[in-house]
Design an enzyme around this catalytic site. Sequence first.
Site, PDB file in Angstrom:
ATOM      1  N   ASP A   1       1.000  -1.276   0.039  1.00 46.04           N
ATOM      2  CA  ASP A   1      -0.155  -0.077  -0.104  1.00 46.04           C
ATOM      3  C   ASP A   1       1.014   1.212   0.122  1.00 46.04           C
ATOM      4  OD1 ASP A   1      -2.216   1.546   0.125  1.00 46.04           O
ATOM      5  OD2 ASP A   1      -3.365   0.777   1.503  1.00 46.04           O
TER       6      ASP A   1
HETATM    7  C1  BGC Z   1      -4.853   3.125   0.020  1.00 44.93           C
HETATM    8  C2  BGC Z   1      -5.135   2.334  -1.259  1.00 44.93           C
HETATM    9  C3  BGC Z   1      -4.896   3.098  -2.616  1.00 44.93           C
HETATM   10  C4  BGC Z   1      -3.690   3.666  -2.625  1.00 44.93           C
HETATM   11  C5  BGC Z   1      -3.344   4.172  -3.747  1.00 44.93           C
HETATM   12  C6  BGC Z   1      -3.863   4.089  -0.227  1.00 44.93           C
HETATM   13  O1  BGC Z   1      -3.772   5.190   0.463  1.00 44.93           O
HETATM   14  O2  BGC Z   1      -5.034   2.655   1.133  1.00 44.93           O
HETATM   15  O3  BGC Z   1      -6.528   1.543  -1.159  1.00 44.93           O
HETATM   16  O4  BGC Z   1      -5.014   1.981  -3.711  1.00 44.93           O
HETATM   17  O5  BGC Z   1      -3.619   4.557  -1.617  1.00 44.93           O
HETATM   18  O6  BGC Z   1      -3.828   5.350  -3.983  1.00 44.93           O
END
Ligand code: BGC
Length: 751
Positions: free
Chosen positions: A288
């Site tokens: 993530d």
């Molecule tokens: C989120 C993810 C997301 C990623 C990219 C993160 O902060 O938890 O779900 O896909 O950002 O934007």
Amino acid sequence: MKTSPHVALARAAASLLLAAPLLASAQDAQIERKVAALLKQMTLAEKVGQLHQLSGRQFTGPTSSDYADKLADIRAGRVGSMLNVKGVADTREIQALALQSRLKIPLLFGLDVIHGYQTVFPVPLGESASWDMDAIRQSAHIAAREAAASGIHWTFAPMVDVSRDPRWGRVMEGAGEDTYLGSQIARARVLGFQGAKLGGTDAVMATAKHFAAYGAAIAGRDYNAVDMSEHQLFEVYLPPFKAALDAGVATFMNSFNTLNGVPATGSAWLQRDILKGSWGFRGFVVSDWGSVREMVPHGYASDLSDAAVKAMNAGSDMDMEGYAYSAHLEQAVKSGKVKMSAVDEAAGRVLYKKFELGLFDDPYKFSDAAREKAVLADSSHRAAALEMAQKSIVLLKNGPRPLAGAAVPGPLPLARGLKRIAVIGPLADSQRDLEGGWVVQGERAPVVSILQGIRRRAGATEIVHAQACAPGCATLDAASLEQAVKVAQQSDVIVLAVGETWDMSGEAKSRTDISLPGQQEKLFEALKATGKPIVAVMLAGRPLVFNTIADQADAIVYAWFPGSEGGNAVASVLFGDYNPSGKLPITFPRSVGQIPLSYAQYQTGRPVTDENNVVYKSAYIDSPNTPRYAFGHGLSYTSFAYTDLKLQRSGAGSMLSFDLANTGARSGEEVVQLYVRDMVASVVRPLKELKSFQKVLLKPGEHKRIQFAIGPEQLAFFNRQLKWGVEPGEFRLMVGSASDDIRLEAPLTIP
Ligand code: BGC
């Protein structure tokens, strides 16, 4: 003997079917050979480059100070993927840089296409309320079609985190509280995004996220730690991930949280033992955003370099915006802390997907300006968004007071020929709030507000409007309130649009108080005092607590954040052009104090048998245990009768069947739900677990025999050794219209 053309065709089809896996594995082997050959040519730095994902200019902005460095890194083959770059023009421009690198390895473009791209569909929790797998699959397909026409290869969806805590803002992005429903939806979304086969220009790679247990963050506070038994993890939180994998999901994303003391990003048990080991996952895992780096503040890694070592050794293949792999992985291999084979394996997994998508054959395959223009203008997408929004709406309450002249018991559907309808409230004419969070395309489709939707369908009825307060309703001044009351007094019925604003649910939007924000209850009370019937239309990305409205409104329509066509969908329900069929995919509590609350709770040694006498019972002294609205609840403008239950042996299992009849005056859809309880087992079982459901359309007076197969799928569970199986004994099978509205039951004995 001559073979008939039908038999010949059937044989040809059968041999094709048999040949399909062989063809697939021949193609797999071919890609594997290409990956191996490419890896041989790559330097360590280039391999590490494939594992580094950067956010693009839409996010950081061309003026960001390190933008020039990023472009240089792409040209040098030090970046494998970008997120937040979209549109044919931009993706072409950036891809061209990657093709200047020594080995000309194309970039992967990823984006959070969560509920539509240009055409905005209801938020995922809303779509889940449809319990309609074809519609959900179609919605994901359209999102993929638009995104794939706009340069995108990969979406960071579906989020398959089970969550039983509506304080957590990200319940909005998932399928709700239930493992079984969540697994079905995970499958539908993956199939929708990815199409029949990766590589089509109407499909994108999907991501099952966030692995794992992110939805159980302590106290519903985003990014918080998770502490749960392995039993609970296997039984409740992992199955939707497994369902996504079985549907062929291309990638997984790990998660921000620690699980029982270990950050998911650094968990070899989750990523290597379970996911890539016993489950046999062959795609790649992306971290993530910054979650590799975040192992430092977690107190699990001493510095960024240690974080890189731990994440790579744990099986996190790609580092999203963490800059840990790009800065430290080469050195970690040189010093022996990370094996070269681990980097080869991770880079190989990423390259495999690039081959599978066809990017080596044509790096601009998804970036065709003519296709982008045509697909983004396809009007059928809006029709699908309208249908999905209609299906996602849940009629929570309707009645008991009928409007004068109305033929049905509730105030809804609104009678035709009313003189005047007052449309009031902070969200009545809002457009942005109907879209919800995660709308990533700048030039989105226009949004139809609730007021606009009502006006379009009102016919000769006059529509009067007062906003009363701004979205969120932080303040409600006396003059605006007076004006709203005046508008209400002139009308036959009030449609009151209240709820959360679009940015109150979603990532980092945890709330300790999930009641209606601001002064909205006060607005309701003032309108209630007029004596006019009130239909509350509520927008939100999570279950809210709204006891006054639940008690006193004449009808309640829960519309979530319904997307571009939201206003049309709401109006079609209000006027009865669409008969609501949504059912709650998550429990609505009476108060925050009951959270976490799920229908699938365990029996205690002191269950409440009489709500009036709870002394020394498992109860609260200030609230019933029951929710405000139960999982599976949702009303219709017609009624359904369940009769004549039969349980018969069938093959190795049993067949449960019953008669479902539409006993009302309108066509309608019912979601019939099968729940099971294992009465005595080596591990105590929940009081009810959803094990199957069907959405059935019936005309007035029509009835249908509904069947549910009962076998190991419905009866098995994980025992203390985490082995999946059925234990002999007594079971109770229950069918009904909601988890708290069981209509028929039958005992079953497994000898
Ligand atoms: C989120 C993810 C997301 C990623 C990219 C993160 O902060 O938890 O779900 O896909 O950002 O934007």
